[in-house]
Design a protein around this motif. Structure first.
Motif, mmCIF file in Angstrom:
data_model
loop_
_atom_site.group_PDB
_atom_site.id
_atom_site.type_symbol
_atom_site.label_atom_id
_atom_site.label_comp_id
_atom_site.label_asym_id
_atom_site.label_seq_id
_atom_site.Cartn_x
_atom_site.Cartn_y
_atom_site.Cartn_z
ATOM 1 N N ARG A 269 40.678 40.030 48.733
ATOM 2 C CA ARG A 269 39.788 39.146 47.976
ATOM 3 C C ARG A 269 39.481 39.756 46.614
ATOM 4 N NH1 ARG A 269 34.941 38.122 52.177
ATOM 5 N NH2 ARG A 269 35.231 40.363 52.410
ATOM 6 N N HIS A 271 36.919 39.117 43.139
ATOM 7 C CA HIS A 271 35.687 38.467 42.694
ATOM 8 C C HIS A 271 35.737 38.327 41.179
ATOM 9 C CE1 HIS A 271 33.841 38.798 46.644
ATOM 10 N NE2 HIS A 271 34.223 40.069 46.685
ATOM 11 N N THR A 299 34.670 33.922 44.629
ATOM 12 C CA THR A 299 35.566 34.718 45.470
ATOM 13 C C THR A 299 36.928 34.051 45.482
ATOM 14 O OG1 THR A 299 33.764 35.499 46.887
ATOM 15 C CG2 THR A 299 35.997 35.616 47.777
ATOM 16 N N ASP A 301 40.372 34.044 47.251
ATOM 17 C CA ASP A 301 41.152 34.448 48.415
ATOM 18 C C ASP A 301 41.935 33.248 48.918
ATOM 19 O OD1 ASP A 301 39.300 32.867 49.746
ATOM 20 O OD2 ASP A 301 38.233 34.535 50.652
ATOM 21 N N GLU A 409 38.179 43.469 45.633
ATOM 22 C CA GLU A 409 37.245 44.045 46.591
ATOM 23 C C GLU A 409 37.993 45.154 47.347
ATOM 24 O OE1 GLU A 409 35.692 42.285 50.560
ATOM 25 O OE2 GLU A 409 34.397 41.441 49.008
#
Length: 446
Positions: A269, A271, A299, A301, A409
């Motif tokens: 992921r 951000h 986010t 993903d 992340e």
């Protein structure tokens, strides 16, 4: 009759050593300059006034080696511009790294083993010349544009107030030289970790079978993503139009997008957020995710991308297939004596390191802002009015305020990548067990 003798090439003399180092540095600089120049021209930077193209080209090269660029200016105490960019145009970085690696390796061809002193000497000479090149890039990557306010009443008012609107940029010297030096050392380290053509000192030979097969396989994965992305970019330019800007993205930032897709396919992921204009086209699902309604952090993903385009789930399948193929390749290039768990652990470590590097390379932190009398300007309103006054052909046309940030992340992505590597590494070793391994000699009957 005396028979001719052969001997291995020894360390280069002082003059030849410096010429070899110069060839490596020039190869990287020329490759990056040509790629960046073509990409910038396609993006429209060729129309910059006041000889602005060479400094913009140098600034792009500074970003490509990990540097940062600051934008500032204004009109005295009336208006001010504040902006900065920390992002790597990875196509430029990749082309430069490959060119330098190829020249460096060609200078060591026909060598199975090299002395540690010789290799350190080659690296040291290359470092010295590279630092000088980075200093030159930093000096050139500085420019100031004088903004014409227009004619008639606007020009008269500006002259009466003593306003000389300017906007300029400069590469941060400390960041560009420091991180640019680390970039070179990483490229040279990667050459020895990936390529069988790179001779190692005797003390390191015992480690090559533990490192090189997995490192080479993951390098092939990254190149496969670039190749797939290049084909997709060319097809997009042909089918959907907007060819110049699409090809500009390919020549400047293709790995930024496709390596991001690799990580997302593994479940990682990112951000970030996007506010204001981006300037160059990016995949619509990514742009839609980053543009949150209230400017909050988004986010990125598989799930969030699939909300805007269900085809995003294909990223999972592509990542799984390519990673399994890479694991098979790594096992195939290793001796049969290497145990299955060793394959799995080595490939897990290599995958984790690769995703860690992808996260560092795809990090973006870009912001720009225009303020008048200390008041920040958003999109629309007074900002649009001033941009209309400045004119559409100005270097800061469309400038209001905005930002683009993107950060991996790490704490979840790296362990997740290691898990993928452990699983595919074991499966790849099982598949490779059915085939003859590289360098293996079959027994002849009789």
């Amino acid at each position: 009759m005396q028979q001719p003798t052969t001997r291995a090439a020894g360390p280069p003399g002082a003059a030849r050593g410096w010429l070899d180092a110069l060839a490596v540095v020039l190869a990287g600089l020329v490759a990056m300059a040509v790629t960046a120049a073509l990409g910038l021209w396609l993006a429209g930077a060729g129309d910059l006034p006041e000889g602005g193209f060479p400094p913009v080209l140098a600034a792009t090269m500074a970003l490509a080696v990990g540097g940062s660029v600051q934008l500032d200016g204004g009109a005295g105490s009336f208006a001010a511009v504040d902006a900065g960019i920390t992002a790597m145009p990875l196509t430029v970085s990749l082309v430069g790294a490959v060119a330098m690696a190829e020249v460096f390796l060609r200078q060591l061809r026909f060598r199975a083993v090299a002395g540690g002193g010789e290799l350190l000497g080659r690296i040291a000479r290359t470092v010295v010349l590279w630092v000088l090149a980075l200093v030159l890039i930093t000096v050139v990557a500085t420019h100031t544009f004088v903004i014409q306010l227009g004619g008639g009443l606007v020009q008269s008012i500006g002259g009466a107030l003593g306003l000389t609107p300017e906007v300029g940029f400069h590469a941060d010297g400390l960041t560009t030289i420091g991180i640019g030096l680390a970039w070179l050392l990483f490229v040279l380290a990667a050459v020895f970790a990936v390529s069988r053509r790179a001779p190692l000192p005797g003390i390191l030979l015992r480690y090559q079978l533990a490192v090189r097969p997995a490192a080479f396989a993951l390098w092939m994965v990254l190149l496969a993503y670039v190749a797939i992305g290049a084909v997709a970019g060319v097809l997009t330019a042909i089918v959907h139009g907007n060819a110049r800007q699409t090809l500009a993205v390919v020549l400047l930032a293709l790995p930024d997008l496709v390596w991001l897709a690799f990580g997302i396919g593994l479940g990682a992921r990112w951000h970030g957020q996007l506010v204001g204009a981006l300037g160059l086209p990016v995949p619509e699902p990514l742009s839609a995710v980053l543009r949150t309604p209230n400017g909050e952090e988004a986010t990125v993903d598989l799930g969030t991308l699939a909300e805007h385009d269900a085809r995003s789930w294909w990223l999972l399948a592509v990542a799984a297939v390519l990673l399994l193929a890479a694991a098979f390749l790594a096992a195939h290039r290793s001796p049969r004596t290497v145990r299955l768990w060793q394959h799995a652990v080595r490939f897990a470590l290599a995958t984790a390191v690769t995703v860690l590097l992808v996260g560092l390379w795809t990090r973006i932190d870009a912001h720009y802002g225009l303020s008048v009398l200390g008041v920040g300007l958003g999109q629309g309103g007074l900002a649009d009015l001033l941009n209309t006054v400045l004119g559409g052909n100005n270097p800061v046309a469309g400038l209001g305020s905005g930002s683009l940030t993107l950060l991996l992340e790490f704490w979840t992505a790296v362990p997740l990548a290691a898990g993928w590597g452990l699983l595919t590494g074991a499966l790849g070793a099982l598949l490779a067990a059915r085939f003859r391994h590289r360098g293996e000699v079959t027994e002849s009957g009789g």
